[in-house]
Design a protein around this motif. Structure first.
Motif, PDB file in Angstrom:
ATOM      1  N   TYR A   1      -2.773   9.770   4.980  1.00 36.60           N
ATOM      2  CA  TYR A   1      -2.349   8.373   5.113  1.00 36.60           C
ATOM      3  C   TYR A   1      -1.166   8.279   6.063  1.00 36.60           C
TER       4      TYR A   1
ATOM      5  N   TYR B   1      -3.559  -6.200  -6.579  1.00 37.59           N
ATOM      6  CA  TYR B   1      -2.669  -5.057  -6.433  1.00 37.59           C
ATOM      7  C   TYR B   1      -1.766  -5.010  -7.661  1.00 37.59           C
TER       8      TYR B   1
ATOM      9  N   VAL C   1      -3.082   1.454   6.948  1.00 45.79           N
ATOM     10  CA  VAL C   1      -3.258   0.082   6.474  1.00 45.79           C
ATOM     11  C   VAL C   1      -2.516  -0.840   7.431  1.00 45.79           C
TER      12      VAL C   1
ATOM     13  N   LYS D   1       2.293   1.790  -3.463  1.00 46.47           N
ATOM     14  CA  LYS D   1       1.271   2.211  -4.429  1.00 46.47           C
ATOM     15  C   LYS D   1       0.763   3.619  -4.131  1.00 46.47           C
ATOM     16  N   LEU D   2       0.691   4.002  -2.851  1.00 46.33           N
ATOM     17  CA  LEU D   2       0.272   5.365  -2.518  1.00 46.33           C
ATOM     18  C   LEU D   2       1.279   6.376  -3.046  1.00 46.33           C
TER      19      LEU D   2
ATOM     20  N   VAL E   1      -5.933  -0.910  -4.391  1.00 49.51           N
ATOM     21  CA  VAL E   1      -5.528   0.326  -3.726  1.00 49.51           C
ATOM     22  C   VAL E   1      -6.411   1.485  -4.159  1.00 49.51           C
ATOM     23  N   ASP E   2      -6.636   1.614  -5.468  1.00 51.59           N
ATOM     24  CA  ASP E   2      -7.526   2.666  -5.966  1.00 51.59           C
ATOM     25  C   ASP E   2      -8.903   2.560  -5.324  1.00 51.59           C
TER      26      ASP E   2
ATOM     27  N   VAL F   1      -9.636  -5.083   3.478  1.00 58.58           N
ATOM     28  CA  VAL F   1      -9.025  -4.966   2.150  1.00 58.58           C
ATOM     29  C   VAL F   1      -8.498  -6.341   1.763  1.00 58.58           C
TER      30      VAL F   1
ATOM     31  N   HIS G   1       0.663   7.108  -6.583  1.00 60.88           N
ATOM     32  CA  HIS G   1      -0.714   7.462  -6.947  1.00 60.88           C
ATOM     33  C   HIS G   1      -0.807   8.909  -7.429  1.00 60.88           C
TER      34      HIS G   1
ATOM     35  N   PHE H   1       0.832  -1.205   0.000  1.00 57.57           N
ATOM     36  CA  PHE H   1       0.000   0.000   0.000  1.00 57.57           C
ATOM     37  C   PHE H   1       0.867   1.256   0.000  1.00 57.57           C
TER      38      PHE H   1
END
Length: 520
Positions: free
Chosen positions: A217, A487, A267, A199-200, A501-502, A313, A203, A196
């Motif tokens: 976050y 993911y 997360v 990926k954040l 994640v989105d 999740v 983003h 996460f």
């Protein structure tokens, strides 16, 4: 050594053995016939036991176990006053964007730098719900854990699991088609926090300007932190220390104070029950009961359905597509694959549990010519992440009882294989993954009450009664929903699709937007 011979739990037996062995062996060598010598030996043994008991009671870790985190005062000293205005991003220097080189393993090192806040030119970016700000936490809460990966598990090194930003090593198998290379990884089920975070930082809706953000976050690796202390006799204060430290740090931040953390999320890569200790002598940490966490939304692989600040999740699986084309190609394969078995089950029985439910399922499967099972006792399914996927590719339905808790990674192995899950507990999926799975449970799964199974209901008979057209409809819903519970690969996004994640970010932003706390 005398203590090695007699141990703490065998003191009485040890005295008897001394008398009986006095005539032969080492007893004769030490001339144990003298009462004075026997008394002296007993005194030494007693002293050793007393010292050992005292040492075991001290609130410090054993030397072969990971050290306790540094005190929060030391952490604060390492964080500059401007830390709030800087976000941490991954060092992508070693990662190639060339698809032909996706096999290369990438380390999980961070560098401190600003992330791009200009999202207007981001490909396929839609940030109508708002922007997300990523805190730059003191490294003791995330990257230092990765640097000490060999201490994260008491059983073996966790270092192989954290390569490629928590995705694990790329799977290289002859069975994979050429176009599938680079999309399958040896991903551990407990690395979601790292994935996460990665990926954040990629983003398009992440900003380095907190005053523009609607959501915040917190990249605290709570699961990795507590995992060091779950299977050893650590005192409660050690198991709680990381959680207390991060909350103390957060509560000093400007944007936390604005809404008392209501617009913050984190997360957690383990199940919620690892953080719900009510008594010091019980399992896990008390993180979820700490006052500072009550306003924060927590995204976990298993939530407490009665805590409205938690949301489930997906467990990370082995499938991490690099593009929408990878997803479409896999979906087409699933629609056309020949499935030779009606249903399947991957798991191990719990013979030590009376009337074990898994044992009942295994018995029914073994008695049926239309079922295939995979024995996951030991570490077989952990070490071979593709074994369950191959099993489910060959079956129309897959049985999904509760695991060690109510959820299990196998649910998502089943879904990415295009197999229709059969549930026996509502808490296994229906009350868990509301953002990621279809809201209509009967559109993608079959439910059979566990009580009916215990009373003799035969799974094969139930499944055979489902019309072929209904089976086709169920499977299509499973296959078409795949993007939401995978993911995407590190460094890649699914153009025109939203991955796990989105979906999670949209879910949280919608929650914030619908509340009175939306501030921009």
């Amino acid at each position: 050594m005398v203590l090695m011979k007699y141990g703490m739990g065998h003191k009485k037996k040890g005295v008897v053995d001394i008398d009986s062995e006095n005539k032969v062996g080492w007893g004769r060598t030490l001339n144990m016939g003298s009462p004075l010598r026997r008394y002296m030996l007993a005194a030494v043994l007693a002293l050793q036991i007393i010292i050992l008991v005292i040492v075991r009671g001290l609130p410090v870790p054993f030397p072969w176990l990971p050290p306790c985190p540094v005190p929060v005062a030391d952490v604060s000293a390492t964080v500059g006053a401007a830390a709030l205005n800087v976000t941490a991003s991954w060092d992508d220097d070693s990662e190639t964007s060339n698809d032909s080189k996706d096999d290369v393993a990438v380390s999980g090192d961070f560098v401190t730098e600003s992330v791009a806040s200009d999202v207007s030119n981001a490909e396929n970016a839609s940030c109508e719900l708002g922007l997300v700000y990523v805190y730059n936490l003191p490294p003791v809460f995330n990257t230092d854990l990765l640097k000490n990966c060999s201490t994260l598990s008491p059983w073996n090194s966790f270092c192989p699991a954290i390569v490629n930003f928590g995705y694990g090593d790329v799977i290289r198998r002859p069975k994979l088609q050429a176009e599938e290379r680079g999309t399958w990884y040896k991903t551990d089920q407990f690395t979601g926090e790292i994935i996460f975070h990665k990926k954040l930082m990629e983003h398009p809706c992440v900003t380095d300007k907190p005053h523009l953000a609607r959501a915040f976050y917190v990249p605290f690796y709570a699961g990795l932190a507590v995992g060091r202390y779950l299977w050893r006799e650590y005192p409660a204060e050690v198991r709680d220390r990381d959680g207390k430290m991060v909350l103390e740090w957060l509560q000093e931040q400007e944007y936390w104070k604005r809404n008392s953390g209501w617009d913050h999320f984190m997360v957690v890569g383990r199940i919620t029950w690892d953080f719900r200790r009510s008594k010091d002598e019980d399992w896990g940490s008390s993180f979820m009961y700490m006052p500072g966490i009550k306003n924060v939304t927590r995204l976990l692989i298993e939530r407490n359905p009665w805590d409205d600040k938690e949301m489930g999740v997906p467990y990370p699986t082995a499938f991490h597509p690099r593009s929408a084309q990878d997803v479409l190609r896999w979906q087409d394969h699933l629609r056309n694959v020949e499935r030779t078995k009606l249903f399947s089950f991957a798991g191990a029985s719990r013979k030590y549990i009376p009337n074990d439910f898994r044992g009942i399922l295994l018995d029914q499967c073994m008695r049926s010519m239309n079922c295939r099972s995979l024995d996951c006792s030991g570490t077989r399914c952990v070490n071979d992440t593709m074994a369950a996927v191959h099993l489910f590719l060959d079956s129309t339905f897959c049985l999904q009882p509760r695991g060690d808790s109510f959820t299990r990674k196998s649910i998502f192995d089943c879904l990415i294989a295009g197999s229709i899950p059969v549930f026996f507990w509502h808490r296994s999926a229906y009350w868990q993954y509301e953002w990621h799975l279809p809201s209509n449970y009967s559109s993608y799964s079959v439910f059979i009450s566990k009580h009916d199974i215990r009373n003799g209901t035969q799974i094969e008979e139930v499944l055979k009664r489902i019309p072929a057209a209904e089976v086709q409809r169920l499977r299509e819903t499973v296959i078409s929903s795949i993007p939401r519970y995978v993911y995407s690969a590190p460094g890649h996004r699914l153009k025109g699709m939203k991955d796990a994640v989105d979906t999670a970010i949209d879910g949280f932003l919608n929650t914030v937007k619908s509340s009175s706390l939306a501030h921009i």
